[in-house]
Design a protein around this motif. Sequence first.
Motif, PDB file in Angstrom:
ATOM      1  N   ALA A   1     -88.442 -27.889  30.351  1.00 43.22           N
ATOM      2  CA  ALA A   1     -88.119 -29.134  29.632  1.00 43.22           C
ATOM      3  C   ALA A   1     -88.900 -30.291  30.252  1.00 43.22           C
ATOM      4  O   ALA A   1     -89.426 -31.161  29.539  1.00 43.22           O
ATOM      5  CB  ALA A   1     -86.617 -29.395  29.675  1.00 43.22           C
ATOM      6  N   ASP A   2     -89.000 -30.310  31.601  1.00 42.17           N
ATOM      7  CA  ASP A   2     -89.778 -31.363  32.277  1.00 42.17           C
ATOM      8  C   ASP A   2     -91.258 -31.245  31.933  1.00 42.17           C
ATOM      9  O   ASP A   2     -91.941 -32.244  31.727  1.00 42.17           O
ATOM     10  CB  ASP A   2     -89.599 -31.276  33.796  1.00 42.17           C
ATOM     11  N   TYR A   3     -91.738 -30.004  31.859  1.00 39.45           N
ATOM     12  CA  TYR A   3     -93.156 -29.779  31.519  1.00 39.45           C
ATOM     13  C   TYR A   3     -93.439 -30.271  30.095  1.00 39.45           C
ATOM     14  O   TYR A   3     -94.413 -30.996  29.853  1.00 39.45           O
ATOM     15  CB  TYR A   3     -93.457 -28.289  31.670  1.00 39.45           C
ATOM     16  N   ARG A   4     -92.551 -29.921  29.172  1.00 37.49           N
ATOM     17  CA  ARG A   4     -92.764 -30.335  27.774  1.00 37.49           C
ATOM     18  C   ARG A   4     -92.612 -31.846  27.619  1.00 37.49           C
ATOM     19  O   ARG A   4     -93.225 -32.451  26.756  1.00 37.49           O
ATOM     20  CB  ARG A   4     -91.784 -29.597  26.855  1.00 37.49           C
ATOM     21  N   ALA A   5     -91.798 -32.453  28.481  1.00 41.30           N
ATOM     22  CA  ALA A   5     -91.634 -33.914  28.422  1.00 41.30           C
ATOM     23  C   ALA A   5     -92.750 -34.636  29.178  1.00 41.30           C
ATOM     24  O   ALA A   5     -92.735 -35.864  29.281  1.00 41.30           O
ATOM     25  CB  ALA A   5     -90.272 -34.302  28.997  1.00 41.30           C
ATOM     26  N   GLY A   6     -93.706 -33.855  29.745  1.00 38.36           N
ATOM     27  CA  GLY A   6     -94.852 -34.457  30.425  1.00 38.36           C
ATOM     28  C   GLY A   6     -94.585 -34.845  31.865  1.00 38.36           C
ATOM     29  O   GLY A   6     -95.390 -35.552  32.495  1.00 38.36           O
ATOM     30  N   LYS A   7     -93.470 -34.373  32.438  1.00 35.87           N
ATOM     31  CA  LYS A   7     -93.157 -34.738  33.820  1.00 35.87           C
ATOM     32  C   LYS A   7     -93.779 -33.795  34.835  1.00 35.87           C
ATOM     33  O   LYS A   7     -93.762 -34.062  36.036  1.00 35.87           O
ATOM     34  CB  LYS A   7     -91.637 -34.775  34.019  1.00 35.87           C
ATOM     35  N   LEU A   8     -94.243 -32.623  34.391  1.00 33.42           N
ATOM     36  CA  LEU A   8     -94.951 -31.670  35.268  1.00 33.42           C
ATOM     37  C   LEU A   8     -96.326 -31.411  34.676  1.00 33.42           C
ATOM     38  O   LEU A   8     -96.450 -31.215  33.456  1.00 33.42           O
ATOM     39  CB  LEU A   8     -94.203 -30.324  35.343  1.00 33.42           C
TER      40      LEU A   8
ATOM     41  N   LEU B   1     -90.178 -35.252  12.333  1.00 28.75           N
ATOM     42  CA  LEU B   1     -88.977 -34.441  12.049  1.00 28.75           C
ATOM     43  C   LEU B   1     -87.753 -35.357  12.036  1.00 28.75           C
ATOM     44  O   LEU B   1     -87.530 -36.133  12.974  1.00 28.75           O
ATOM     45  CB  LEU B   1     -88.822 -33.357  13.139  1.00 28.75           C
ATOM     46  N   GLU B   2     -86.969 -35.226  10.953  1.00 26.91           N
ATOM     47  CA  GLU B   2     -85.776 -36.083  10.854  1.00 26.91           C
ATOM     48  C   GLU B   2     -84.643 -35.438  11.624  1.00 26.91           C
ATOM     49  O   GLU B   2     -83.948 -34.552  11.122  1.00 26.91           O
ATOM     50  CB  GLU B   2     -85.415 -36.276   9.379  1.00 26.91           C
ATOM     51  N   VAL B   3     -84.482 -35.859  12.859  1.00 23.93           N
ATOM     52  CA  VAL B   3     -83.489 -35.248  13.733  1.00 23.93           C
ATOM     53  C   VAL B   3     -82.990 -36.292  14.721  1.00 23.93           C
ATOM     54  O   VAL B   3     -83.750 -37.172  15.148  1.00 23.93           O
ATOM     55  CB  VAL B   3     -84.107 -34.034  14.478  1.00 23.93           C
ATOM     56  N   THR B   4     -81.703 -36.199  15.027  1.00 21.05           N
ATOM     57  CA  THR B   4     -81.129 -37.056  16.073  1.00 21.05           C
ATOM     58  C   THR B   4     -80.342 -36.142  17.014  1.00 21.05           C
ATOM     59  O   THR B   4     -80.163 -34.944  16.735  1.00 21.05           O
ATOM     60  CB  THR B   4     -80.164 -38.099  15.479  1.00 21.05           C
ATOM     61  N   ALA B   5     -79.845 -36.709  18.084  1.00 21.84           N
ATOM     62  CA  ALA B   5     -79.071 -35.909  19.041  1.00 21.84           C
ATOM     63  C   ALA B   5     -77.801 -35.351  18.403  1.00 21.84           C
ATOM     64  O   ALA B   5     -77.226 -34.377  18.897  1.00 21.84           O
ATOM     65  CB  ALA B   5     -78.729 -36.762  20.263  1.00 21.84           C
TER      66      ALA B   5
ATOM     67  N   LEU C   1     -82.710 -22.718  20.983  1.00 19.62           N
ATOM     68  CA  LEU C   1     -83.796 -23.421  20.293  1.00 19.62           C
ATOM     69  C   LEU C   1     -84.266 -24.583  21.159  1.00 19.62           C
ATOM     70  O   LEU C   1     -83.440 -25.274  21.771  1.00 19.62           O
ATOM     71  CB  LEU C   1     -83.297 -23.982  18.953  1.00 19.62           C
ATOM     72  N   PRO C   2     -85.568 -24.836  21.222  1.00 19.24           N
ATOM     73  CA  PRO C   2     -86.035 -25.950  22.047  1.00 19.24           C
ATOM     74  C   PRO C   2     -85.552 -27.289  21.496  1.00 19.24           C
ATOM     75  O   PRO C   2     -85.433 -27.458  20.281  1.00 19.24           O
ATOM     76  CB  PRO C   2     -87.563 -25.827  21.968  1.00 19.24           C
ATOM     77  N   ILE C   3     -85.260 -28.190  22.395  1.00 18.04           N
ATOM     78  CA  ILE C   3     -84.902 -29.549  21.967  1.00 18.04           C
ATOM     79  C   ILE C   3     -86.194 -30.224  21.485  1.00 18.04           C
ATOM     80  O   ILE C   3     -87.230 -30.126  22.146  1.00 18.04           O
ATOM     81  CB  ILE C   3     -84.319 -30.352  23.154  1.00 18.04           C
ATOM     82  N   PRO C   4     -86.166 -30.881  20.315  1.00 15.73           N
ATOM     83  CA  PRO C   4     -87.389 -31.553  19.830  1.00 15.73           C
ATOM     84  C   PRO C   4     -87.946 -32.507  20.882  1.00 15.73           C
ATOM     85  O   PRO C   4     -87.194 -33.228  21.542  1.00 15.73           O
ATOM     86  CB  PRO C   4     -86.895 -32.302  18.589  1.00 15.73           C
TER      87      PRO C   4
ATOM     88  N   GLY D   1     -84.408 -38.331  26.700  1.00 17.24           N
ATOM     89  CA  GLY D   1     -83.458 -37.863  27.717  1.00 17.24           C
ATOM     90  C   GLY D   1     -82.444 -36.871  27.192  1.00 17.24           C
ATOM     91  O   GLY D   1     -81.552 -36.443  27.929  1.00 17.24           O
ATOM     92  N   VAL D   2     -82.546 -36.475  25.910  1.00 22.08           N
ATOM     93  CA  VAL D   2     -81.601 -35.492  25.360  1.00 22.08           C
ATOM     94  C   VAL D   2     -81.929 -34.117  25.942  1.00 22.08           C
ATOM     95  O   VAL D   2     -83.086 -33.691  25.906  1.00 22.08           O
ATOM     96  CB  VAL D   2     -81.688 -35.447  23.813  1.00 22.08           C
ATOM     97  N   ARG D   3     -80.951 -33.419  26.486  1.00 22.67           N
ATOM     98  CA  ARG D   3     -81.189 -32.098  27.074  1.00 22.67           C
ATOM     99  C   ARG D   3     -80.338 -31.001  26.430  1.00 22.67           C
ATOM    100  O   ARG D   3     -80.478 -29.823  26.757  1.00 22.67           O
ATOM    101  CB  ARG D   3     -80.924 -32.133  28.592  1.00 22.67           C
ATOM    102  N   ASP D   4     -79.414 -31.374  25.546  1.00 22.15           N
ATOM    103  CA  ASP D   4     -78.626 -30.335  24.858  1.00 22.15           C
ATOM    104  C   ASP D   4     -78.238 -30.836  23.468  1.00 22.15           C
ATOM    105  O   ASP D   4     -78.084 -32.038  23.231  1.00 22.15           O
ATOM    106  CB  ASP D   4     -77.358 -29.982  25.659  1.00 22.15           C
ATOM    107  N   MET D   5     -78.172 -29.917  22.548  1.00 21.93           N
ATOM    108  CA  MET D   5     -77.711 -30.174  21.178  1.00 21.93           C
ATOM    109  C   MET D   5     -76.996 -28.913  20.710  1.00 21.93           C
ATOM    110  O   MET D   5     -77.186 -27.838  21.296  1.00 21.93           O
ATOM    111  CB  MET D   5     -78.910 -30.412  20.228  1.00 21.93           C
ATOM    112  N   VAL D   6     -76.222 -29.006  19.633  1.00 24.42           N
ATOM    113  CA  VAL D   6     -75.639 -27.792  19.050  1.00 24.42           C
ATOM    114  C   VAL D   6     -76.755 -27.065  18.301  1.00 24.42           C
ATOM    115  O   VAL D   6     -77.457 -27.657  17.478  1.00 24.42           O
ATOM    116  CB  VAL D   6     -74.483 -28.124  18.097  1.00 24.42           C
ATOM    117  N   ARG D   7     -76.902 -25.789  18.654  1.00 22.09           N
ATOM    118  CA  ARG D   7     -77.937 -24.959  18.039  1.00 22.09           C
ATOM    119  C   ARG D   7     -77.275 -23.685  17.500  1.00 22.09           C
ATOM    120  O   ARG D   7     -76.458 -23.091  18.202  1.00 22.09           O
ATOM    121  CB  ARG D   7     -79.007 -24.640  19.090  1.00 22.09           C
TER     122      ARG D   7
END
Length: 576
Positions: free
Chosen positions: A174-181, A428-432, A455-458, A465-471
Amino acid sequence: MTTRRKNPSELRSQQWFSAPGSAGAHKDRRIKQAGFLAEDYKDKPVIAILSTWSDFNTCHAHFPQRIEEVKRGIWQAGGFPAVVPVQSVSESFSRPTSMMYRNFLAMEVEEAIRSHPVDGAVLLGGCDKTTPGLIMGAASAGVPSIFVPAGAMLRGHWRGHTLGTGTSTWIAEADYRAGKLSETEWRDFGQASVRSTGTCNTMGTASTMTSLVDVLGLCLPGASSIPAVDSEHARMASAAGRRIVDMVWEDLKPSDIVTRASLINAVIADMALSGSTNSLIHLIAMARRLGLDLSVDDFAAASETVPVICNLMPAGQYLMEDFHFAGGLRALLSVIKDHLDTGVMTCTGHTLGEEIADVKVWNDDVIRPLDNPIYASGALVVLKGSLAPRGGILKRSAATPELLSHTGPAVVFKNYSDLKARIDDPDLEVTADSMLVLQDAGPIGAPGMPEWGMLPIPKKLLAQGVRDMVRISDARMSGTSFGTCILHVCPESRAGGPLGLVRNGDLIRLDTDARTLDLLVDDAELARRRAAWVVPAPHYTRGYGELFSAHVTQADEGCDFDFLAKQGVTVDPEVH
Ligand code: FES
C-alpha cells in the motif's frame, strides 16, 4: 491402545511381489532392477513417500533432504520406502491459481497410491493447497497415511521491523502504491521477507491448514509449528517414517482417525487460531472425502463460543517461530481443551487428550489465556441474505470495526481484468463509503476462485489515507490478508448468484451483528436483471480446464469435484 497387527500376507504390496506365476516374478525382477534384494521388500510394508517437491515450490526446497530422513525412519522400522513425486502446486507460481490444481493433486495422490504396491503413505506438503490436496487424496485411497508438514520459513527483518509473509507485504505494498516506497526499496523489502525455505510464517493458509491437520491427528503431535530449517524438523521427519510402518501393521487409516468429533475440534481450533478463511473450503472438502458431515454453519457456531487466543499475524503480532517456542499447537489446544473432544484418536495410537496432557504455554502473550484473548469471539462470521443466499464469510478479527455495520453504494467490477483496468483510474466514482464489488471471481468464474478477495484500495483513496473499505466478492482471500473483505459469496456470480446482478450505485447493507448481507434492490428489478443476464463464455472447451469447470462444486461444498466428493465403489486393481 491394543490393536491386532496385520500378517505380512495381508500387506497390499505383497499382492504384487508374491503373486503366483509370472505376475509376481515380473514385479520381483523389476524391483531388483533398481538394485534391491528380496529381503529389502519381501513381507515388509511398502511406504510411498508422496512428495510435492519441485524447483517451482520454493516453500518445499528442503524436501529432498527430508525425504532422506523419512526414508531413514522407514528403513529403521522395517519398511521399504518408495518415493513418488506428485504435483507440487506452488502457491507462488501456479497460474491461473493454485486452487485449480488442489483437486488435480488430490486425484493424483489417490491414483498414485491405488495403482502402485503401496501399504502406507507419508505425505510431504505444506504450501497452501498441497496440505488439503494430499489429505483428500490419501483419505480417498484409504491406506494408512501420515502427514509431514513443511514447516514455516524464518521470520523476515527489514529496517528494524520483523516481517511476516504476506501480512507485512500487503502493508508495504500500500505504501509502495501510494508512492511512499521507491521501486528499489520495494524490491529490498521483498528480499528481506524471504529468509529461508519453508511455508509462509504468518497464520495464513499454509500454517492454518498444517495446524488443523495436526488437530485432526494426521501428523505427529505438534509437528505443524516446527520451523522448516530447524534440526527438530529433520528429527520429526524420520520419526514420521518410523511411525508409518507401525500404522500399517495396526491398519490405522485416515478414516479411523478423522471423525465428525475431530473435525469439530479442528473448527474450534481454527477459531482460536484466527485461521485462514480458506480453511472452510478445505476442511469441508476433506470431510466429504470421508463421508463426514461438515458445513459453514459449524464454523459459524464455533466462532460464537471460542475466543481468538493465538496472537499471530494477520490478526495479531507474532509469527510461527514465536508460536512454536511458546509451546506450539499442543499448548494452544491445552488452553482450549474444555471446548474439545479430547477422546479422539491420533496417528500415534494415543488420544488427543493424552497427547496434550503435559504441555505448557511458555509465552502467554503469543498463546493467550482464555481470560485475555486477542478477540473475545466471532473471529469468523458467516453472513447470509439477499446478496449471499448460501452464505459469504467475513474474518471479523481482521476487519475494521467501524465498517462492520455499513450501508453504501456499490462500485462494480465485472471481472478481474475490469478491476485491474479501472481501480486506479482517477475518474473512478468511488469514496471511502463505497462497497467495492468484484464479480466473476468464483470457482467456475475466475476460474479457480483465486485470492482476489482483498480488492486493492483505489489509489486516489490511498493518497487520502484510506486503508480499508468493504469489499465483496465470490473469490477467496490469502490467509495472510486482512481488511473488511466479504468472501466466498455463494452461489458465485457465474453460477447465477445475485452477486452477478449488482450494478453501480445499488445500495448494499452489511450488518455483521445480525449476520446479514443484503442487496437493497427490489425483487421486480432483480427479476428483470436476471432475465437479461447472459452466462459469460466458458474459459475452456477442452482439457483439465473443461473438466474443472464442469465438475467443481461451490465454496460451501468445498470446491471438490462432484464425482470425487461422493462415496462409491472403486476397485483395487488386480495384479497381472
Ligand atoms: Fe508457499 Fe505461502 S507461498 S506457503
